[in-house]
Design an enzyme around this catalytic site. Sequence first.
Site, mmCIF file in Angstrom:
data_model
loop_
_atom_site.group_PDB
_atom_site.id
_atom_site.type_symbol
_atom_site.label_atom_id
_atom_site.label_comp_id
_atom_site.label_asym_id
_atom_site.label_seq_id
_atom_site.Cartn_x
_atom_site.Cartn_y
_atom_site.Cartn_z
ATOM 1 N N LYS A 49 0.841 -1.207 0.000
ATOM 2 C CA LYS A 49 0.000 0.000 0.000
ATOM 3 C C LYS A 49 0.878 1.261 0.000
ATOM 4 C CE LYS A 49 -3.748 -2.549 2.143
ATOM 5 N NZ LYS A 49 -4.592 -2.864 3.299
ATOM 6 N N GLN A 93 -4.664 -1.463 9.481
ATOM 7 C CA GLN A 93 -4.558 -2.800 8.902
ATOM 8 C C GLN A 93 -5.138 -3.838 9.864
ATOM 9 O OE1 GLN A 93 -3.582 -3.371 5.782
ATOM 10 N NE2 GLN A 93 -3.789 -5.575 5.927
ATOM 11 N N ASP A 116 -11.031 2.490 3.587
ATOM 12 C CA ASP A 116 -11.274 1.043 3.493
ATOM 13 C C ASP A 116 -12.763 0.742 3.262
ATOM 14 O OD1 ASP A 116 -9.173 -0.827 3.576
ATOM 15 O OD2 ASP A 116 -8.770 -0.388 5.684
#
Length: 274
Positions: A49, A93, A116
């Site tokens: 990422k 995460q 997200d």
Amino acid sequence: MAKRIDGKAISARVKDECREKVKNEKLDVTLAVIQVGNNPASTVYVGNKKKACEYIGIHSLSYDLPEETTEEELLALVEKLNQDDAVNGILVQLPLPSQINEDKVIQTISPKKDVDGFHPQSVGALCIGQPGFVSCTPAGIIQLLKRNDIEIDGKECVIVGRSNIVGKPMALLMLRENATVTVCHSHTTNLKEVTKRADILIVAIGKPKFITREYVKEGAVVIDVGIHRNENGKLCGDVDFEDVEPIASAITPVPGGVGPMTVAMLMNNCVEAK
Ligand code: GUN
């Protein structure tokens, strides 16, 4: 023989589009990336990422917190980033260590910075067709289908797996595209009979090579969200690729199918967050 859906090429195109937009519109975008602990898979994903951010021209701020971080500490950091006008997106995460309640953390991220697409407000907006961030893997699958000119409208779509990250948002997105949608899961009886109805079969169950040709209608489009490493260190998906490829019309490989799209769509969400 099925057409191979090339996620690597399509993700590269999506990332290039993001890069162009950042450059042409002189966007100043910042993503905060939080990892708690040293889960090796998470370290790989987070690294990918950050690398993508660098390619596109998005600033990434790294917060690498120790395994023993408390829920209060993590929530305080998220609150601080919520308040920081220089931060456009916040990514925590998953999975998180067991002392931290993941739902609580997700709910603390401002929906305006929820790149997200996991916040209940983002999921609710998707459910009733309002604007909001969409979970990256299902959004990436829609791009794979559209950019391969695969018709969704009016098709029978069967999704195997009902997770909050993939199965459920995938069902909502396919519904938005006017597919007839069925969601299967571990309590589904006669799974093969249901999956055999699918024009588009999307599999996200986390079981290596579970879907063989007995589950697939001839000519179906098969999308494999799974990723596993076998005894020999080789990657495979939830679909038995060699078995299913000869009867499908199109299929995603593992690796190089759905996987790269998740990062590309995260970048797209970050650019949208500006
Ligand atoms: N863990 C596995 N996939 C994801 C993802 O898409 N986002 C976050 N934040 N964590 C994950």
